[in-house]
Motif scaffolding. Structure first.
Motif, short mmCIF file in Angstrom:
data_model
loop_
_atom_site.label_atom_id
_atom_site.label_comp_id
_atom_site.label_asym_id
_atom_site.label_seq_id
_atom_site.Cartn_x
_atom_site.Cartn_y
_atom_site.Cartn_z
N ARG A 182 0.88 -1.29 -0.14
CA ARG A 182 -0.07 0.14 0.12
C ARG A 182 0.78 1.35 0.09
NH1 ARG A 182 -5.00 -0.63 2.21
NH2 ARG A 182 -5.62 1.41 1.83
N VAL A 183 2.27 0.98 -0.19
CA VAL A 183 3.00 2.33 -0.03
C VAL A 183 2.84 3.01 -1.55
CG1 VAL A 183 5.59 3.06 0.05
CG2 VAL A 183 4.65 1.30 1.53
N LYS A 184 2.46 4.13 -1.33
CA LYS A 184 2.26 5.17 -2.59
C LYS A 184 3.25 6.34 -2.69
CE LYS A 184 -2.44 3.70 -3.51
NZ LYS A 184 -3.82 4.40 -3.87
N HIS A 185 4.11 6.52 -1.40
CA HIS A 185 4.86 7.83 -1.15
C HIS A 185 5.85 7.17 -0.01
CE1 HIS A 185 6.77 11.69 0.05
NE2 HIS A 185 6.38 12.05 -1.29
N VAL A 186 7.17 7.91 -0.57
CA VAL A 186 8.54 7.38 0.65
C VAL A 186 8.95 8.97 1.10
CG1 VAL A 186 10.57 6.50 1.07
CG2 VAL A 186 8.72 5.19 -0.05
N HIS A 187 9.03 9.22 2.34
CA HIS A 187 9.88 10.26 2.77
C HIS A 187 11.26 9.53 3.29
CE1 HIS A 187 6.58 13.23 3.81
NE2 HIS A 187 7.12 14.01 2.81
N ILE A 188 12.15 10.10 2.75
CA ILE A 188 13.35 9.54 3.12
C ILE A 188 14.59 10.39 3.85
CG2 ILE A 188 14.70 9.67 1.16
CD1 ILE A 188 15.43 6.88 1.45
N ARG A 189 15.05 10.06 4.82
CA ARG A 189 16.07 10.85 5.61
C ARG A 189 16.89 9.76 6.58
NH1 ARG A 189 12.06 14.64 9.11
NH2 ARG A 189 11.13 13.27 10.42
N ASP A 190 18.02 10.10 7.01
CA ASP A 190 18.51 9.30 7.91
C ASP A 190 18.47 9.74 9.21
OD1 ASP A 190 20.41 7.20 8.73
OD2 ASP A 190 21.77 7.57 7.15
N CYS A 191 18.90 9.36 10.32
CA CYS A 191 19.23 9.66 11.70
C CYS A 191 20.00 8.93 12.53
CB CYS A 191 17.72 9.69 12.49
SG CYS A 191 17.09 8.32 12.81
N LYS A 192 20.59 9.79 13.45
CA LYS A 192 21.55 9.06 14.52
C LYS A 192 20.90 8.85 15.80
CE LYS A 192 25.91 10.68 12.52
NZ LYS A 192 27.11 11.68 12.87
N ASP A 203 22.48 15.63 10.56
CA ASP A 203 22.40 14.25 10.63
C ASP A 203 21.34 13.47 9.89
OD1 ASP A 203 24.57 14.30 12.04
OD2 ASP A 203 23.66 14.53 14.08
N GLN A 204 20.34 14.38 9.48
CA GLN A 204 19.18 13.60 8.46
C GLN A 204 19.66 13.50 7.05
OE1 GLN A 204 15.45 16.22 9.08
NE2 GLN A 204 16.73 17.18 10.66
N ALA A 205 20.70 14.15 6.68
CA ALA A 205 21.35 13.69 5.35
C ALA A 205 21.49 12.34 5.24
CB ALA A 205 22.42 14.45 5.06
N GLY A 207 23.02 8.81 4.70
CA GLY A 207 24.43 8.37 4.64
C GLY A 207 25.13 8.75 6.03
N ARG A 208 24.55 9.56 6.71
CA ARG A 208 25.23 10.13 7.78
C ARG A 208 24.70 9.57 9.09
NH1 ARG A 208 26.96 16.57 7.86
NH2 ARG A 208 27.52 16.79 5.56
N GLY A 209 23.62 8.89 9.00
CA GLY A 209 23.15 8.18 10.40
C GLY A 209 23.19 6.96 10.55
N ASP A 210 22.42 6.15 10.99
CA ASP A 210 22.40 4.62 11.47
C ASP A 210 21.71 3.92 10.91
OD1 ASP A 210 23.99 5.53 13.56
OD2 ASP A 210 22.53 5.91 14.98
N ILE A 211 20.68 4.36 9.59
CA ILE A 211 19.94 3.80 9.03
C ILE A 211 20.34 2.84 7.83
CG2 ILE A 211 17.48 3.58 8.01
CD1 ILE A 211 16.72 5.91 9.70
N ASP A 212 19.99 1.93 7.56
CA ASP A 212 20.29 1.08 6.45
C ASP A 212 19.48 1.31 5.11
OD1 ASP A 212 21.09 -0.87 4.53
OD2 ASP A 212 20.29 -2.51 5.42
N LEU A 213 19.81 2.49 4.57
CA LEU A 213 19.06 3.08 3.67
C LEU A 213 19.08 2.30 2.15
CD1 LEU A 213 19.10 6.94 4.24
CD2 LEU A 213 17.43 5.22 4.63
N VAL A 214 20.46 1.61 2.05
CA VAL A 214 20.81 0.74 0.91
C VAL A 214 19.79 -0.17 0.97
CG1 VAL A 214 22.35 -0.49 -0.27
CG2 VAL A 214 23.21 1.57 0.82
N GLY A 215 19.64 -0.77 2.13
CA GLY A 215 18.66 -2.23 2.16
C GLY A 215 17.16 -1.62 1.89
N TYR A 216 16.95 -0.58 2.45
CA TYR A 216 15.58 0.08 2.43
C TYR A 216 15.38 0.25 0.93
CZ TYR A 216 11.77 3.25 4.04
OH TYR A 216 10.69 3.65 4.19
#
Length: 265
Positions: A182-192, A203-205, A207-216
């Motif tokens: 049901r996902v129709k939009h994605v807001h994306i950002r990082d965080c520590k 820290d929201q940029a 690649g600067r935080g702790d989230i696996d955005l590549v996997g996401y």
């Protein structure tokens, strides 16, 4: 997937500055901020006056109008948002769930309100999206799944923000897989860290935080998602244009690399 950014990153600057800088950073499109108090971009009380300018900027800077963010569920405000979306050509209106975490009555109120707004969106021919938000009634994957079950309108979708899911104590990669239908939009950002707020704009940029955005992003691609991927960085209203540009360009480069890594570009 289309790479965009919410103009709220440039909330301390005019809308043309946001479009110009995001175009230079290589984005495909923009999410126009209608967030009262965070920007003076799409001011809904004056949307008829502003609409031609949004369309002009989209054409001049070759940026697709991917979405609008307007957090309030006030029916009058939301109707203004949807009317302006139709006039401007914005397909998606994003809002927050409202309510309080852990309060069942509050959760039901949010469901009822979002259901009425989804019906409004259906009448206007736009898509209403809502995301899990720390501290609000819908705040994690289980509550998101309940919303998906309760609201079946084709004009309703899920907006996923990995930073909120991460701060809810979950793994965003697993979370996106659970709701992607049901996902129709994605807001994306990082965080520590898993504190309540998303942290400093830097820290929201991505690649600067702790989230696996590549996997996401890989999970989005594998699940067939082809909608907007919009950077949403808040808290930069007092930042210089240069500071905002660095965050925008760095994040766009990271998103592009993620898409390339999973074969999406």
């Amino acid at each position: 997937m289309r790479l965009g950014a919410n103009t709220v990153l440039f909330g301390g600057h005019d809308m043309e500055t946001a479009f110009r800088c995001l175009a230079m950073a290589g984005y495909d499109g923009v999410e126009v901020s209608a967030i009262k108090g965070m920007s003076e971009h799409l001011v809904l009380d004056r949307w008829r006056e502003i609409a031609p300018e949004v369309k002009r900027l989209s054409g001049e800077y070759d940026l697709e109008l991917l979405a609008m963010e307007q957090p309030s569920q006030d029916p009058e405000t939301m109707e203004q948002a949807m009317q302006s979306a139709v006039e401007i050509g914005i397909p998606i209106v994003n809002c927050g769930p409202g309510g309080k975490t852990g309060d069942e009555a509050s959760f039901q109120e949010s469901i009822d309100s979002l259901g009425r707004l989804a019906d409004m969106a259906e009448r206007y021919g736009v898509t209403l999206c809502v995301k899990a938000h720390v501290g609000q009634a819908v705040h994690d994957t289980p509550t998101t799944l309940r919303v998906m079950e309760a609201i079946t309108s084709p004009a309703f979708g899920i907006d996923m923000d990995p930073s909120h899911i991460y701060r809810a104590g979950e793994n965003p990669v697993e979370a996106i897989a659970a709701v992607i239908s049901r996902v129709k939009h994605v807001h994306i950002r990082d965080c520590k860290g898993r504190q309540q707020g998303p942290g400093s704009p830097e820290d929201q940029a991505n690649g600067r935080g702790d989230i696996d955005l590549v996997g996401y992003i890989r999970t989005l691609h594998d699940g067939g998602y082809a909608g907007p991927l919009n950077l949403e960085v808040i808290g930069a209203k007092d930042y210089s244009v240069e500071q905002c540009c660095v965050i925008a360009a760095e994040s766009r480069g990271h998103m592009q690399a993620c898409l390339q890594a999973c074969g999406a570009r």
